[in-house]
Design a protein around this motif. Sequence first.
Motif, mmCIF file in Angstrom:
data_model
loop_
_atom_site.group_PDB
_atom_site.id
_atom_site.type_symbol
_atom_site.label_atom_id
_atom_site.label_comp_id
_atom_site.label_asym_id
_atom_site.label_seq_id
_atom_site.Cartn_x
_atom_site.Cartn_y
_atom_site.Cartn_z
ATOM 1 N N PRO A 330 9.179 23.607 130.135
ATOM 2 C CA PRO A 330 10.522 24.353 130.089
ATOM 3 C C PRO A 330 11.538 23.432 129.438
ATOM 4 O O PRO A 330 12.725 24.181 128.886
ATOM 5 N N GLY A 331 11.310 22.242 129.038
ATOM 6 C CA GLY A 331 12.027 21.648 128.109
ATOM 7 C C GLY A 331 11.973 21.697 126.865
ATOM 8 O O GLY A 331 12.643 20.972 125.902
ATOM 9 N N ILE A 332 11.208 22.557 126.234
ATOM 10 C CA ILE A 332 10.818 22.709 125.042
ATOM 11 C C ILE A 332 10.901 24.185 124.552
ATOM 12 O O ILE A 332 10.588 25.165 125.197
ATOM 13 N N ASP A 333 11.723 24.321 123.389
ATOM 14 C CA ASP A 333 11.836 25.706 122.558
ATOM 15 C C ASP A 333 10.791 25.484 121.547
ATOM 16 O O ASP A 333 11.078 24.805 120.459
ATOM 17 N N LEU A 334 9.677 26.305 121.575
ATOM 18 C CA LEU A 334 8.680 26.453 120.461
ATOM 19 C C LEU A 334 8.670 27.490 119.601
ATOM 20 O O LEU A 334 8.764 28.545 120.112
ATOM 21 N N ILE A 335 8.775 27.016 118.530
ATOM 22 C CA ILE A 335 8.423 28.089 117.378
ATOM 23 C C ILE A 335 7.012 27.491 116.738
ATOM 24 O O ILE A 335 6.828 26.535 116.106
ATOM 25 N N SER A 336 6.092 28.788 116.742
ATOM 26 C CA SER A 336 4.687 28.462 116.364
ATOM 27 C C SER A 336 4.565 29.010 115.000
ATOM 28 O O SER A 336 5.021 30.129 115.040
ATOM 29 N N PHE A 337 3.851 28.545 114.048
ATOM 30 C CA PHE A 337 3.295 29.413 112.975
ATOM 31 C C PHE A 337 1.691 29.079 112.661
ATOM 32 O O PHE A 337 1.760 27.887 112.376
ATOM 33 N N PHE A 338 0.987 29.877 112.729
ATOM 34 C CA PHE A 338 -0.247 29.591 112.675
ATOM 35 C C PHE A 338 -0.833 30.543 111.187
ATOM 36 O O PHE A 338 -0.247 31.694 111.095
ATOM 37 N N ILE A 339 -1.683 29.908 110.659
ATOM 38 C CA ILE A 339 -2.237 30.590 109.256
ATOM 39 C C ILE A 339 -3.501 31.290 109.994
ATOM 40 O O ILE A 339 -4.480 30.598 110.419
ATOM 41 N N LEU A 340 -3.596 32.490 110.182
ATOM 42 C CA LEU A 340 -4.542 33.173 110.798
ATOM 43 C C LEU A 340 -5.512 33.950 109.718
ATOM 44 O O LEU A 340 -6.608 34.233 110.042
ATOM 45 N N ARG A 341 -5.032 34.157 108.419
ATOM 46 C CA ARG A 341 -5.830 34.432 107.448
ATOM 47 C C ARG A 341 -5.685 33.756 105.924
ATOM 48 O O ARG A 341 -4.457 33.710 105.830
ATOM 49 N N THR A 342 -6.448 33.359 105.366
ATOM 50 C CA THR A 342 -6.349 32.443 104.219
ATOM 51 C C THR A 342 -6.598 33.505 103.078
ATOM 52 O O THR A 342 -7.140 34.645 103.028
ATOM 53 N N HIS A 343 -6.235 32.878 101.921
ATOM 54 C CA HIS A 343 -6.496 33.724 100.669
ATOM 55 C C HIS A 343 -8.052 34.037 100.634
ATOM 56 O O HIS A 343 -8.355 35.097 99.683
ATOM 57 N N GLY A 344 -8.981 33.092 101.109
ATOM 58 C CA GLY A 344 -10.446 33.543 100.768
ATOM 59 C C GLY A 344 -10.803 34.295 101.777
ATOM 60 O O GLY A 344 -11.947 34.813 101.685
#
Lengths: 734, 240
Positions: A330-344
Amino acid sequence: MERSGLDFQPLVGSGWLFFLGLCACLALYWSWRSSQGLSPRRRGLLLALRSLLVFGVVITLSGPSLRKERVRRIPGKAVVLVDRSASMGVEAREEAVARLLQPEALKELSSNYRVQFQGFSDGLEGLDPTALGPAEGEDTDLLGALEAMGRHLGDQAIAGIALISDAVDRRGSFRSPEAEARLKALGIPVSLLVPGEATGKDGGVELLDPPKLAFVRNTFQAKFRVRARGLKGQRLQLTYHMPGIEEGSQWVEVTDDIFEKDLMVPLKPVRVGRQVLTVELSPVLGENQIQNNRLEVPLQVVRDRLRVLQVAGEPTWDVRFLRRLLKEDPGIDLISFFILRTHGDSNEVPEEELSLIPFPERELFMEQLDTFDVVIFQDFDFAPYSVGRYLRHVRDFVLENGGGFVMVGGPRSFTEGGYAGTPVGEILPVELGAGPADQRFFHPRVTAQGHPILDLRPGQSVQGLLDSLPLLAGHNRLGRPKPGSTVLLVHPEHSESRPEPVMVASRMGRGRSLAIGVDSLWNWQLPAAEAKAGQRPYYRFWHKALRWLAGDLAYSRLQWSGLSERHPSGKPLRFRMGLKDPQWKPQANGQIELRLEHRHEAPRKVQATTDEAGWAGFEIEDLRDGVWSLKAVASAEGAEVAQLEGVVLVGALGPERRELGPDGAIATRIASATGGEVLNWQRHDLTDVPWKAVWTERVEAVEWTPLWNRPWMILLWLIPGLLAILLRRRWNLA
Amino acid sequence: MDRRGWLKLSAAGMAGLFAPPAWAFGEATRFAFGQLGAPDPVRSGAWARLALELGQRTSVTCQPRPSALSLEDAALFRHPFLILSGASLPPWTEDAWQRLHRYLGAGGFLFLDGRGPGDPLVQQAYDRLARRFSPEAKLRLDREHVLFRSFYLLERPMGRVLASEPARALVQDGRLAVVATEVDLAGALARDAFGAWSFDLPSGDRERAVRFGVNLVMYALCTDYKADQVHIPFLLKRRR
């Protein structure tokens, strides 16, 4: 003066006196009965004579005496109560008080009354009118002082109390409707001698209910009170600023001679740490005092929640377990960004059928970057996603803005991620380009047992804990640690000649950086749960690491000790600094350079060396009043190892000096409730106070003259007795 | 940054763009399916097929074949994604069920793949596990659940057969720890030894089944990532 009166000093004890009185009554009764043959007139006469005899004997035995007293009249007490709070420490007021208490000025008063002097601020204190020191009390409790004085005086004869004060009460007691009743209960007239400055010009500002803590990036409402006297019709400008935010201002129209207005100002600190909020009210020509137009308030700005940006090049288990951990905290405000698909990857499916969104690299790495406390690059390669152009922002985020950066291993991290020679490579605590990754499983070896990040099992061996956890699966080959960095974990094959660091931490500029050369730390969570249910080394590690990365002061190798945020004017500033070595043990012979800056002075530098216990003492003299920024840089063995910043407010005006008064309303209330008067001390002195004419009497000598042994006293009862005997014989009674 | 720096950066970028990530860490850190119970010969290639599709469609790098596991295996806790399917529930002991529960509590994920409505294995396994969770942990997954937008935008679970009921789940610490469907996902993905599909499906259903499989894996790897605020405006627009 003399006075006299009758007194009794019995010749026998009270028991005897009672017994003899009883016998006398019985004798009277017996003689009354024995005189039955006589006429009533004769019986009455005989009884009267016998009663006189008995009365005379009783009176004589009671020991009548004449008492003479020599009495002295003592005048009532005149109490002079002097306000010793700092608001009375203004030069003009100190001179006025000294004038009022001069021996010549007190001569007449002393001849008519006994004069008692008493000082007060937040309570009663002694006062010697011939040796007045500076008035320095940090608070004023008018009503409390009057009540304490009343209790102290008890039931003595009091001619009145002369209260020498500006009548500014900081306790707020006079806001209560009970104040009048409490004043009347004193039963003593209180007259006030107050400064005659009420018509003078003065403006001032103070912060009401100053917050002890403020939260970074959270707006708080600062409530300022602007006071002005004699400035009716003026427009005053209130300006305020804090480090990192733009200066703001508001205008205040002064609508009355005695003016007060509260302003709510929203403030949003953007930096963590100790800092100063500065507020200024524009001065007006001819003001009594301009020091109270400026207000400097030390503020401790802390984080309410850590803002963490997690960027991952692929959703792996390491990414997933870290995300879950961060989301659950609860002490963390998280922004995630994951690469789910690559150019390949296949892109035959229309965008509308996918939940993918464009990588917001500009928003994350340019517009919003400074809102984060920690940035995590987890198995993330920047090149395919046009992030290369923003890497310098990440570097500046760490070096200049004090952010935390951690690179977690994987096939897209470190050398494999192409970071060598990039701005992010500059902020990594290790050199890059050490060769291909090592795929073998291993248990890491601990090299900095005491480092707070590795506080995984307090009081126990961290190495033992790590050996009991599942093996880690391969590692990126990190290069040599950069100078000043701390190697936390190494590969078991690590040696001086062939370094194999696995986890390295370092301070970088104003921020911190951590390199983790593995992508299987999640093995400390799920796989570890197979054998050790209930242990959470994975959670503990990341919890500690993130707080260290965010610059939590508790995790700094350099610490202040005994440095307070306010320091009195004119006194040397003394404090110590403690330094830890890379293994988090006391660092001996560490060099600490302290730079002190003041807006009106050239910067100063002071140096000190730590002793065997890791401490270095500082004593700084001749500090000018105002805000001093302190920046300490510690180095050991030629390399910079830690930095720490702080602020000290020297000689700041206390709240007492910010509100000078006089407060005519309170003065009038006190005087009218107690039957006193309000007098301007520029035109009046203590003899003008309407003292009550009261006094007490003291008996200085007493003299007793016995009456019972005088002959006339004996004749007084002897004659009626003899007459009774004579008549009894004449009337032939037996 | 000077010209030389830009060139360096561009070169590094181009290298990263065209070179697939070298799997320097070996197989151990790749995603792998863990299969519980006796493998069904007809459907045995389904999970390898899904792994292949995942590799082609997403950034997830998979081990090509699933690992056959039992609840007693030491490797169980190194496989955070487990699949349980088959004709009947294996005869697990109480300790084995306890171990499975500990695995789920520590972050593991279990997919119960029923072969059709009323599949006894799914019913029994779900009920046995549900007893160990709190009553609030039981959940029916409607179309709004993040599972159906973890990669593709879907309406419901898809497989060889149509589901008569919504998928069921058990929730642990705010994430789905167990997902149970009766759509025979493995049946929709399985091929025979000659490469032909093991079961015929109406046009488009097989693609939708692959998408559901991809979403399952993506959910296990990212949990509620697609429920983050940053994604919502985009996804609302596409849902309309």
